[in-house]
Design a protein around this motif. Sequence first.
Motif, PDB file in Angstrom:
ATOM      1  N   ASN A  17       0.807  -1.064   0.013  1.00  0.00           N
ATOM      2  CA  ASN A  17      -0.097   0.160   0.011  1.00  0.00           C
ATOM      3  C   ASN A  17       0.854   1.140   0.004  1.00  0.00           C
ATOM      4  O   ASN A  17       0.490   2.274  -0.655  1.00  0.00           O
ATOM      5  N   LYS A  18       1.992   1.260   0.803  1.00  0.00           N
ATOM      6  CA  LYS A  18       2.825   2.437   0.820  1.00  0.00           C
ATOM      7  C   LYS A  18       3.583   2.815  -0.583  1.00  0.00           C
ATOM      8  O   LYS A  18       3.714   3.755  -0.899  1.00  0.00           O
ATOM      9  N   MET A  19       4.294   1.727  -1.087  1.00  0.00           N
ATOM     10  CA  MET A  19       4.925   1.717  -2.229  1.00  0.00           C
ATOM     11  C   MET A  19       4.092   1.610  -3.496  1.00  0.00           C
ATOM     12  O   MET A  19       4.622   1.799  -4.634  1.00  0.00           O
ATOM     13  N   ASP A  20       2.836   1.360  -3.355  1.00  0.00           N
ATOM     14  CA  ASP A  20       1.835   1.283  -4.614  1.00  0.00           C
ATOM     15  C   ASP A  20       2.434   0.107  -5.603  1.00  0.00           C
ATOM     16  O   ASP A  20       2.662   0.221  -6.520  1.00  0.00           O
ATOM     17  N   CYS A  21       2.491  -1.017  -5.064  1.00  0.00           N
ATOM     18  CA  CYS A  21       3.132  -2.424  -5.895  1.00  0.00           C
ATOM     19  C   CYS A  21       2.554  -3.467  -5.590  1.00  0.00           C
ATOM     20  O   CYS A  21       1.886  -3.441  -4.508  1.00  0.00           O
ATOM     21  N   CYS A  22       2.530  -4.506  -6.184  1.00  0.00           N
ATOM     22  CA  CYS A  22       2.038  -5.644  -6.010  1.00  0.00           C
ATOM     23  C   CYS A  22       3.221  -6.851  -6.096  1.00  0.00           C
ATOM     24  O   CYS A  22       3.784  -6.932  -6.910  1.00  0.00           O
ATOM     25  N   HIS A  54      -4.344 -11.019  -6.946  1.00  0.00           N
ATOM     26  CA  HIS A  54      -5.437 -11.166  -6.498  1.00  0.00           C
ATOM     27  C   HIS A  54      -5.550 -10.924  -4.733  1.00  0.00           C
ATOM     28  O   HIS A  54      -6.395 -10.499  -4.277  1.00  0.00           O
ATOM     29  N   LEU A  55      -4.406 -11.089  -4.071  1.00  0.00           N
ATOM     30  CA  LEU A  55      -4.309 -10.717  -2.808  1.00  0.00           C
ATOM     31  C   LEU A  55      -3.893  -9.097  -2.552  1.00  0.00           C
ATOM     32  O   LEU A  55      -4.010  -8.646  -1.406  1.00  0.00           O
ATOM     33  N   CYS A  56      -3.473  -8.502  -3.245  1.00  0.00           N
ATOM     34  CA  CYS A  56      -2.855  -7.154  -3.472  1.00  0.00           C
ATOM     35  C   CYS A  56      -4.235  -6.174  -3.145  1.00  0.00           C
ATOM     36  O   CYS A  56      -5.046  -6.104  -3.647  1.00  0.00           O
ATOM     37  N   GLU A  57      -3.836  -5.425  -2.244  1.00  0.00           N
ATOM     38  CA  GLU A  57      -4.837  -4.069  -2.049  1.00  0.00           C
ATOM     39  C   GLU A  57      -4.465  -2.821  -2.396  1.00  0.00           C
ATOM     40  O   GLU A  57      -4.863  -2.023  -1.936  1.00  0.00           O
ATOM     41  N   ALA A  58      -3.293  -2.712  -3.035  1.00  0.00           N
ATOM     42  CA  ALA A  58      -2.695  -1.473  -3.572  1.00  0.00           C
ATOM     43  C   ALA A  58      -3.602  -0.518  -4.293  1.00  0.00           C
ATOM     44  O   ALA A  58      -4.435  -1.341  -5.038  1.00  0.00           O
ATOM     45  N   PRO A  59      -3.247   0.805  -4.521  1.00  0.00           N
ATOM     46  CA  PRO A  59      -4.101   1.574  -5.136  1.00  0.00           C
ATOM     47  C   PRO A  59      -3.983   1.148  -6.525  1.00  0.00           C
ATOM     48  O   PRO A  59      -4.947   1.478  -7.659  1.00  0.00           O
ATOM     49  N   CYS A  60      -3.041   0.771  -7.031  1.00  0.00           N
ATOM     50  CA  CYS A  60      -2.303   0.542  -8.544  1.00  0.00           C
ATOM     51  C   CYS A  60      -3.409  -0.529  -8.810  1.00  0.00           C
ATOM     52  O   CYS A  60      -3.408  -0.635 -10.281  1.00  0.00           O
ATOM     53  N   VAL A  61      -4.077  -1.458  -8.134  1.00  0.00           N
ATOM     54  CA  VAL A  61      -4.915  -2.471  -8.769  1.00  0.00           C
ATOM     55  C   VAL A  61      -6.030  -1.946  -9.651  1.00  0.00           C
ATOM     56  O   VAL A  61      -6.251  -2.410 -10.502  1.00  0.00           O
ATOM     57  N   LYS A  62      -6.623  -1.030  -8.983  1.00  0.00           N
ATOM     58  CA  LYS A  62      -7.806  -0.348  -9.622  1.00  0.00           C
ATOM     59  C   LYS A  62      -7.253   0.144 -11.045  1.00  0.00           C
ATOM     60  O   LYS A  62      -8.025   0.419 -11.955  1.00  0.00           O
ATOM     61  N   LYS A  63      -5.906   0.472 -10.988  1.00  0.00           N
ATOM     62  CA  LYS A  63      -5.496   1.376 -12.369  1.00  0.00           C
ATOM     63  C   LYS A  63      -5.108   0.400 -13.383  1.00  0.00           C
ATOM     64  O   LYS A  63      -4.699   0.642 -14.520  1.00  0.00           O
ATOM     65  N   LYS A  64      -4.899  -1.046 -12.806  1.00  0.00           N
ATOM     66  CA  LYS A  64      -4.384  -2.023 -13.676  1.00  0.00           C
ATOM     67  C   LYS A  64      -3.157  -1.707 -14.371  1.00  0.00           C
ATOM     68  O   LYS A  64      -2.498  -2.120 -15.417  1.00  0.00           O
ATOM     69  N   SER A  65      -2.022  -0.887 -13.386  1.00  0.00           N
ATOM     70  CA  SER A  65      -0.872  -0.748 -14.070  1.00  0.00           C
ATOM     71  C   SER A  65       0.036  -0.859 -12.798  1.00  0.00           C
ATOM     72  O   SER A  65       0.759   0.076 -12.343  1.00  0.00           O
ATOM     73  N   CYS A  66       0.195  -2.111 -12.348  1.00  0.00           N
ATOM     74  CA  CYS A  66       1.023  -2.321 -11.043  1.00  0.00           C
ATOM     75  C   CYS A  66       2.351  -2.551 -11.483  1.00  0.00           C
ATOM     76  O   CYS A  66       2.843  -3.670 -12.214  1.00  0.00           O
TER      77      CYS A  66
END
Length: 201
Positions: free
Chosen positions: A125-130, A145-157
């Motif tokens: 979450n802090k680094m915005d990565c998966c 699937h397990l990641c909750e970082a903001p980049c998941v919504k943007k689909k650019s992790c």
Amino acid sequence: MVCGGFTCSKNALCSLNVVYMLVGLLLIVVAAWGKGFGIVSSIHIIGGVIAVGFFLLLISIVGLIGAVHHHQVMLFFYMVILFIVFLFQFGVSCSCLAMNQGQQEKLLNSSWNIMSNDTRISLENKMDCCGLFNNTKTDFVSDLHLCEAPCVKKKSCLTCGEKMLQHSSEALKILGGVGLFFSFTEVVQNAAARMLTGTQK
């Protein structure tokens, strides 16, 4: 006035120990602040930093009391402990400076595997990565699937491993350089303590 003998050794040792006491207190305060504000959620990291700060504080107090009171036994144990710390710190600093990218990846893999799930989620979450490196498609799907970082919504992790490697070389050089510098200040402290044990008040 020439600096030598008891007075100069005592002043040098007291000054260096006061600096190390401040560093120890700073480590404890920063660790407590990080925990209080939720910057670091892992209790193991917090505990480790506080333990290092407490050890620095304790050994500095022993050195300071030994120097002020010219206590031979305290100064002897102080020198022995300081020599062991110097060997350990010198070895770790040289390892940091000599570490290549392949070794950094192995270190990151081993650290990632022993992290708790809460720490991983917090880091992502802090680094915005998966995930770490996601070497296989299965790893990537599982981590996404397990990641909750903001980049998941943007689909650019990006992977956390890629982000960490971008800065790890610089960080290791800084850590190695600072560690090497402080290891040589420990040589100065040891020399001052040795001079004190051989001089009279």
